[in-house]
Design a protein around this motif. Structure first.
Motif, PDB file in Angstrom:
ATOM      1  N   ASP A   2     -16.617 -29.855  17.579  1.00  0.00           N
ATOM      2  CA  ASP A   2     -16.470 -28.611  18.304  1.00  0.00           C
ATOM      3  C   ASP A   2     -16.544 -28.826  19.813  1.00  0.00           C
ATOM      4  N   ARG A   3     -17.444 -29.725  20.228  1.00  0.00           N
ATOM      5  CA  ARG A   3     -17.649 -29.891  21.663  1.00  0.00           C
ATOM      6  C   ARG A   3     -16.448 -30.542  22.314  1.00  0.00           C
ATOM      7  N   ARG A   5     -13.311 -30.165  21.218  1.00  0.00           N
ATOM      8  CA  ARG A   5     -12.191 -29.231  21.185  1.00  0.00           C
ATOM      9  C   ARG A   5     -12.155 -28.396  22.477  1.00  0.00           C
ATOM     10  N   GLY A   6     -13.304 -27.866  22.828  1.00  0.00           N
ATOM     11  CA  GLY A   6     -13.384 -27.049  24.048  1.00  0.00           C
ATOM     12  C   GLY A   6     -12.973 -27.853  25.262  1.00  0.00           C
ATOM     13  N   LEU A  10      -9.734 -27.247  27.809  1.00  0.00           N
ATOM     14  CA  LEU A  10      -9.903 -27.070  29.249  1.00  0.00           C
ATOM     15  C   LEU A  10      -9.110 -28.122  30.026  1.00  0.00           C
ATOM     16  N   ARG A 171     -22.978 -30.571  28.452  1.00  0.00           N
ATOM     17  CA  ARG A 171     -22.970 -30.519  26.985  1.00  0.00           C
ATOM     18  C   ARG A 171     -23.922 -31.569  26.410  1.00  0.00           C
ATOM     19  N   SER A 252     -23.621 -20.442  27.313  1.00  0.00           N
ATOM     20  CA  SER A 252     -22.293 -20.825  26.848  1.00  0.00           C
ATOM     21  C   SER A 252     -21.612 -21.546  28.005  1.00  0.00           C
ATOM     22  N   TYR A 254     -18.617 -22.853  28.313  1.00  0.00           N
ATOM     23  CA  TYR A 254     -17.263 -22.378  28.644  1.00  0.00           C
ATOM     24  C   TYR A 254     -17.302 -20.936  29.131  1.00  0.00           C
ATOM     25  N   VAL A 297     -17.766 -14.749  26.516  1.00  0.00           N
ATOM     26  CA  VAL A 297     -17.479 -15.777  25.513  1.00  0.00           C
ATOM     27  C   VAL A 297     -18.358 -15.657  24.259  1.00  0.00           C
TER      28      VAL A 297
END
Lengths: 308, 382
Positions: A2-3, A5-6, A10, A171, A252, A254, A297
């Motif tokens: 998941d980390r 993907r973000g 971006l 992160r 969050s 992002y 978000v």
């Protein structure tokens, strides 16, 4: 997964965006979004994850900016050395003040950080022999190994890269035991202490990290604009930064980026309202806080999850 | 009846012809970044109002070179960083022909690198000397500088045979700038600053500093550099301490408020001030009289507010820009820049402007009038 993907999304946005940027004004707005986002990602660690408010982070931004300005113009330091020294100095200052300040909670913490920011602002205004006082001072263009960042395009790529690095760092902190400890502090400081977490140490650490982020962005902004005034460390700037965290979404990363993007673009989009822009601006903020109290978000993410 | 109707029709036709002609050509775009909100709003607000008012007036009179003026203004909220973004927007997005604006020195200086790179004429409305020293090719400014105020005060002191001065400067941006400039030009006028004290803008009592200055050996006059209510406190304290030394203030106190707050202690105080503030007291043959009276009337009629010198700076900036465009007969940026640099004998609210390649402000000390407060009102000295 998941980390990543973000981060990939971006990075893709950063690479593709120049296709839509037609002139240096567009680049300028994009660069400011990137710089604000970098800073807010750091501030979000403190506010969003650890749950500690700071109304004085513009002070650290200002210290970084003036460290770069003074060291490069008066002492002929290379910009990168000035920037790193500024970050180190701000880190030390933040470390020293963090312990007494972070013992406070709620309104008292807000007051103390507010005071810290105002003290820094006053010093920058009054030490006019060094800082040029209210009228501000010139800052040289950023250069490294003889290669100088002269135009918006070059700055765009540097800012984009710095933002991605900042997000990876943030992160990593969030997903580490430190990050879990911070969230425990946010949930309940007493419970965290009972669970054996040295809450004071973690709070100090994250305060220092967010201050160093602010200092780094301050240095970049100073070189990018080429001129700074003590207004960069004003109370209003601190509020602006906190607003970016809150609108985008607490805790969050992002969300912080989105918050920075929205609050940097809004004044540009609203400038045609001539005098009413502040009212529209305030209205948007109020509606966000009322209907999306957790920020954009996290609220949207929760809606999506529910509909799945 | 018939004649008046005929005249009206004629006017309407002329106006129609004019506006048709104006529409045929693209408007002349004037860009402006002003601090309409934030700490410098008291400067930026009258500037914006003045630009709005006079652009409207010029358009009503047929525009410039038969083209309409179009004003693009952005509010930087007294943030130099935002001014830097907005000036890029004006140049790149709005594609303005000329820039008139930049309320504060900080905002102006943040715009200068962009302006120099884009090569577009820029008339700033901010005070500091750094804007025009060293001379920047594309940058001009209209307000007089704090240095000129100090020089004007020294000039008057010299006439009275004063050479040793006690300086009392406010701890504000204005006061600090004044202090710096005062110290810089003192030598040029053979002045000795024998005491150098400061006070906070919100101090309720300045007697300590004043006593120190009073007890300084050989002090002949006191020069106060401050803005707003601070100097009024100083003036009152001087009255209480019975200090009878000649007392000079800066242009920062040139408002009725100062006399009201200081009361009788203000009697005999001298200060340099712009002609605009004493519009009615100017002699009939003063070249600035029609300009300042005209501006004051127009501004008051529209906004029901007192005029300030800041709005006057915007008036001067706009008129210098318009004059240059007329003389250049185009909006070609290089030609307009050259025309601005050749501005000679322009009579504005701030004084008579004579620009040159080495002087991008063009004002001399005659821009300031020496005033003395007598019987609770401003009186021109000689």
């Amino acid at each position: 997964m998941d980390r990543f993907r973000g981060l990939a999304v971006l990075a893709l946005i950063i690479v593709v965006l120049p296709l839509a940027l037609r002139n240096s004004y567009h680049y300028d707005v994009a660069i400011r979004i990137g710089m604000n986002a970098t800073m807010v990602v750091g501030l979000n660690l403190l506010i969003g994850y650890a749950g500690q408010i700071s109304l004085g982070h513009a002070g650290f931004f200002g210290l970084g900016a003036y460290a770069s300005a003074i060291l490069t113009s008066r002492y002929g330091w290379p910009p990168i050395a000035a920037m790193i020294s500024g970050m180190a100095a701000v880190g030390v200052i933040a470390f020293v003040v963090a312990r007494p300040i972070l013992r406070l909670r709620g309104h008292y913490l807000a007051m103390a950080t507010l005071g810290l920011g105002i003290i820094i602002y006053m010093v920058l205004v009054n030490e006019s022999g060094w800082t040029g006082g209210n009228d501000g001072m010139n800052v040289k263009a950023f250069s490294i190994f003889g290669f100088s960042l002269a135009n918006e395009r070059a700055w765009y790529w540097v800012t984009g890269a710095v933002l991605l690095v900042a997000i990876v760092l943030a992160r990593n902190i969030v997903d580490s035991p430190v990050g879990r400890a911070l969230r425990a502090v946010h949930g309940s400081e007493t419970a965290a202490q009972v669970a054996g977490i040295d809450t004071a140490r973690y709070k100090v650490r994250v305060f220092v990290v967010s201050a160093v982020f602010a200092s780094a962005v301050g240095s970049m902004m100073a070189h990018y604009v080429g001129f700074i005034t003590p207004q960069v460390s004003s109370f209003f700037h601190s509020i602006e930064l906190v607003t970016m965290v809150v609108v985008g979404g607490m805790a969050s990363t992002y969300g912080a980026v989105l918050g920075a993007a929205i609050l940097t673009m809004l004044p540009q989009l609203l400038s045609r309202f001539e005098g009413y822009e502040m009212i529209v601006f305030g209205l948007i903020l109020m509606l966000t806080v009322i209907f999306l109290p957790r920020g954009l978000v996290p609220t949207i993410a929760a809606r999506l999850r529910k509909s799945d | 009846m018939f004649r008046s109707m005929l005249r009206t029709t004629g006017f309407a036709l002329a106006a129609l012809a004019l506006s048709a002609g104006a529409q045929a050509q693209a408007p002349i775009k004037i860009g402006s970044v002003l601090s309409v909100t934030g700490p410098a709003a008291f400067l930026g607000d009258p500037e914006k109002k003045t630009l709005d008012l006079y652009v409207e007036k010029i358009n009503a009179a047929g525009g410039v070179l038969g083209r309409r003026l179009e004003l693009y203004t952005y509010d930087d909220g007294t943030s130099a960083g935002k001014a830097n973004t907005f000036v890029k927007r004006l140049i790149e997005e709005d594609k303005v022909d000329i820039l008139v604006g930049g309320t504060t020195t900080g905002s102006t200086m943040a715009m200068v690198p962009v302006v120099e790179k884009a090569q577009i004429p820029f008339i700033s409305l901010a005070g500091a000397v750094v804007i025009i020293e060293p001379v920047k090719k594309w940058v001009f400014k209209t307000p007089h500088t704090d240095r000129m105020a100090a020089e004007k005060a020294f000039e008057d002191m010299k006439k009275r045979g004063i050479t040793r001065v006690g300086l009392l400067a406010e701890n504000s941006g204005f006061g600090q700038s004044g202090k710096k400039e005062t110290l810089a030009v003192a030598g040029k006028y053979g002045m000795q600053i024998v005491a150098n004290e400061s006070y906070g803008p919100k101090d309720a009592d300045v007697t300590t500093q004043l006593t120190k200055i009073k007890n300084t050996a050989g002090v002949q006059a006191i020069l106060v550099f401050g803005f707003g209510q601070g100097p009024a406190v100083v003036t009152k304290n001087m009255g209480q301490l019975g200090i009878t030394l000649p007392h000079y203030e800066s242009h920062g106190v040139a408002s009725e408020q100062y006399i009201k707050l200081s009361g009788r202690a203000a009697e005999g105080v001298r200060l340099p001030a712009a002609a605009l503030l004493v519009a009615d007291a100017l002699p009939k043959n003063d070249p600035q009289k029609p300009v300042v009276v005209g501006y004051e009337k127009a501004y008051k009629a529209r906004y029901k507010q007192e005029v300030s010198t800041f709005g006057g700076h915007a008036y001067d900036g706009l008129m210098i820009a318009v004059g240059a465009i007329k003389r250049a007969k185009s909006t070609d940026k290089a030609k307009v820049r050259d025309a601005i640099e050749r501005t000679k004998g322009f009579i504005g609210t701030g004084g008579v402007v004579n620009m040159s390649p080495t002087d991008h402000m063009g004002l001399d000390l005659s821009a300031f009038r020496m005033l003395e407060i007598r019987n609770g009102t401003w009186t021109l000295v000689n």
